[in-house]
Design a protein around this motif. Structure first.
Motif, PDB file in Angstrom:
ATOM      1  N   ARG A 127      40.683  41.688  40.932  1.00  0.00           N
ATOM      2  CA  ARG A 127      39.856  42.656  40.202  1.00  0.00           C
ATOM      3  C   ARG A 127      40.193  42.658  38.714  1.00  0.00           C
ATOM      4  O   ARG A 127      39.306  42.648  37.864  1.00  0.00           O
ATOM      5  CB  ARG A 127      40.069  44.059  40.779  1.00  0.00           C
ATOM      6  N   LYS A 128      41.479  42.645  38.398  1.00  0.00           N
ATOM      7  CA  LYS A 128      41.842  42.690  36.980  1.00  0.00           C
ATOM      8  C   LYS A 128      41.490  41.370  36.284  1.00  0.00           C
ATOM      9  O   LYS A 128      41.015  41.369  35.146  1.00  0.00           O
ATOM     10  CB  LYS A 128      43.327  43.029  36.789  1.00  0.00           C
ATOM     11  N   PHE A 129      41.689  40.274  37.016  1.00  0.00           N
ATOM     12  CA  PHE A 129      41.337  38.953  36.467  1.00  0.00           C
ATOM     13  C   PHE A 129      39.852  38.892  36.119  1.00  0.00           C
ATOM     14  O   PHE A 129      39.461  38.261  35.133  1.00  0.00           O
ATOM     15  CB  PHE A 129      41.703  37.875  37.501  1.00  0.00           C
ATOM     16  N   GLY A 130      39.023  39.564  36.922  1.00  0.00           N
ATOM     17  CA  GLY A 130      37.578  39.497  36.700  1.00  0.00           C
ATOM     18  C   GLY A 130      37.034  40.581  35.793  1.00  0.00           C
ATOM     19  O   GLY A 130      35.842  40.588  35.462  1.00  0.00           O
ATOM     20  N   GLU A 131      37.911  41.500  35.402  1.00  0.00           N
ATOM     21  CA  GLU A 131      37.461  42.696  34.680  1.00  0.00           C
ATOM     22  C   GLU A 131      36.619  42.366  33.443  1.00  0.00           C
ATOM     23  O   GLU A 131      35.521  42.905  33.270  1.00  0.00           O
ATOM     24  CB  GLU A 131      38.692  43.521  34.270  1.00  0.00           C
ATOM     25  N   LYS A 132      37.135  41.454  32.619  1.00  0.00           N
ATOM     26  CA  LYS A 132      36.459  41.161  31.337  1.00  0.00           C
ATOM     27  C   LYS A 132      35.094  40.528  31.540  1.00  0.00           C
ATOM     28  O   LYS A 132      34.170  40.758  30.761  1.00  0.00           O
ATOM     29  CB  LYS A 132      37.340  40.246  30.475  1.00  0.00           C
ATOM     30  N   SER A 133      34.962  39.696  32.581  1.00  0.00           N
ATOM     31  CA  SER A 133      33.683  39.003  32.806  1.00  0.00           C
ATOM     32  C   SER A 133      32.762  39.807  33.735  1.00  0.00           C
ATOM     33  O   SER A 133      31.688  39.327  34.108  1.00  0.00           O
ATOM     34  CB  SER A 133      33.950  37.617  33.400  1.00  0.00           C
ATOM     35  N   GLY A 134      33.183  40.991  34.118  1.00  0.00           N
ATOM     36  CA  GLY A 134      32.351  41.828  34.971  1.00  0.00           C
ATOM     37  C   GLY A 134      32.228  41.312  36.397  1.00  0.00           C
ATOM     38  O   GLY A 134      31.299  41.653  37.125  1.00  0.00           O
ATOM     39  N   ARG A 135      33.167  40.483  36.803  1.00  0.00           N
ATOM     40  CA  ARG A 135      33.133  39.958  38.181  1.00  0.00           C
ATOM     41  C   ARG A 135      34.141  40.722  39.040  1.00  0.00           C
ATOM     42  O   ARG A 135      35.261  40.977  38.610  1.00  0.00           O
ATOM     43  CB  ARG A 135      33.456  38.463  38.178  1.00  0.00           C
TER      44      ARG A 135
END
Ligand code: PLP
Length: 412
Positions: A127-135
């Motif tokens: 979740r945190k890894f995808g946070e910036k890209s909205g994934r």
């Protein structure tokens, strides 16, 4: 040995313990290797090792020594301070995982206390890894099992567990099988979470080539591959992780069951070492002296067994025994399934599985179920030839007593 007879233990349990388990009518008082003794002094051969937890069998010397040492020096200080055996266990896990592999990435480990917590950690990393890209979406498989917390339950691909507990967190997407995963990927997909051998879903070992192809697709699309090795990990496959047998390089590997031989522990290991910052995740008990000293003792013993090929010999022998049962009872079993000492016999008619397990218990050999129609075996990894032989003698005696319905419903 037991202060109370079985009836007293059962009465106390029924009165005071929440009824979440359908327990067998037996209580064990001690064990040695793959043997257990019940309240009446009867001995059992344990082909389940407490659901794949007692990887060194019962009361192994190496674990006794590690636990005694911890009890005498330190059991717990909290993660506010440095913990030597935790750091050492993390280093060993990374070292053994990377042995012989081309994976140049740095890996680090987070410690919790269970499989579900290990997976929760993996989900939070994704979740945190995808946070910036909205994934944020995580794809999981039908028949999978990832734990009993609300999030890992949602990740679990078995609807029967979901009744009663809604609403669940968003962002989990179900795929029917490996081939269906690419169909489920969209612009919001951040990860795929898989067991390489579905432990609760029928000891279903995924196809190696298909897994490798999927891993490639995910890498190309910058989607994380999280492998749940809570059951398949820590040498149950013959290697420290089944991921090595499959020849893949996942982004996250979770583990728990066999890691500390029965002391509660869970771990989430990842190449995404910079996603979490201090404060992002934590655990009060996770990685304390007791559990990580136990983990170190277990890893040391099992790594030596792997090196000396003792583990391979046990795996081959156990498979030979399963194959001979299969040959002797073609009306009951259709095939052998699984990987290493995470194996099973597929039962033609799932309706007799409960009967098989209970007749086996009467014949003093402990076996497990997986899914609707697989008799599951998760023996201690250091089980001896003598213990295997005796367990199979008992299993055969049990099978002789089975009342098999005339027309099996399912003859695949
Ligand atoms: C057992 C298991 C879990 C859950 O572990 P707990 O320690 O019960 O939380 C998760 N995933 C897999 C594959 C398991 O076998």
């Amino acid at each position: 040995m037991a202060k109370h007879g079985f009836k007293a233990i059962q009465a106390l349990d029924k009165a005071y313990v929440l009824h979440t388990y359908a327990r067998a009518n037996v209580a064990f008082v001690k064990g040695k290797g793959a043997r257990l003794q019940d309240t009446q002094g009867k001995d059992y051969i344990d082909f389940g090792s407490g659901i794949g937890v007692a990887s060194l069998g019962h009361s192994p010397k190496a674990l006794q020594k590690a636990l005694k040492k911890s009890a005498k020096t330190l059991i717990h200080t909290s993660n506010l301070y440095y913990i030597e055996p935790q750091a050492k266990l993390a280093a060993r896990l990374v070292e053994y995982y990377k042995r012989g592999s081309s994976d140049k990435a740095q890996w680090r480990v987070f410690f919790g206390n269970s499989g579900a917590e290990a997976n929760e950690c993996a989900i939070k990393i994704a979740r945190k890894f995808g946070e910036k890209s909205g994934r944020y979406k995580i794809i999981t498989l039908d028949s999978s099992f990832h734990g009993r917390t609300i999030a890992t339950l949602k990740a679990t691909g078995q609807d029967k567990f979901h009744k009663h507990f809604a609403p669940f967190p968003d962002g989990f997407v179900r795929a029917k099988n490996l081939a269906d995963i690419p169909n489920k990927i969209d612009s919001q997909t951040i990860a795929v979470l898989l067991e390489l051998v579905q432990g609760e879903g029928g000891i279903n070992a995924l196809d190696k080539k298909q897994v490798q192809d999927l891993a490639k697709i995910l890498k190309e699309q910058n989607i994380l591959l999280i492998i749940d090795e809570v059951q398949s990990g820590i040498y149950r496959s013959g290697e420290i992780f089944a991921s090595k047998v499959y020849g893949i390089e996942p982004d996250v590997i979770t583990m728990a069951k066999g890691l500390a031989g029965g002391v509660p522990i869970g771990a989430c290991m990842t190449r995404l070492v910079d996603v979490f910052e201090s404060g992002d995740h934590g655990s009060t008990f996770g990685g304390n002296f007791l559990s990580t000293n136990a983990g170190l003792a277990v890893l040391k013993t099992l790594e030596k067994m792997r090196k000396d090929k003792v583990l391979d010999v046990a795996i081959k022998y156990f498979h030979t025994k399963l194959d001979s049962v299969l040959k002797q009872y073609p009306a009951i079993f259709s095939k052998r399934v699984g990987l290493g000492l995470m194996c099973g016999l597929q039962v033609r008619n799932g309706e007799i599985l409960t009967q098989i397990i209970s007749v086996c218990l009467q014949h003093r050999v402990l076996v497990l179920r997986s899914g609707g129609d697989v008799l599951r075996f998760l023996p201690p990894l250091n089980i001896t030839k003598g213990e295997i032989d005796e367990g199979f003698v008992r299993l055969i005696h049990a099978l002789k007593e089975l009342k098999i319905p005339q027309k099996p419903k399912n003859t695949k």
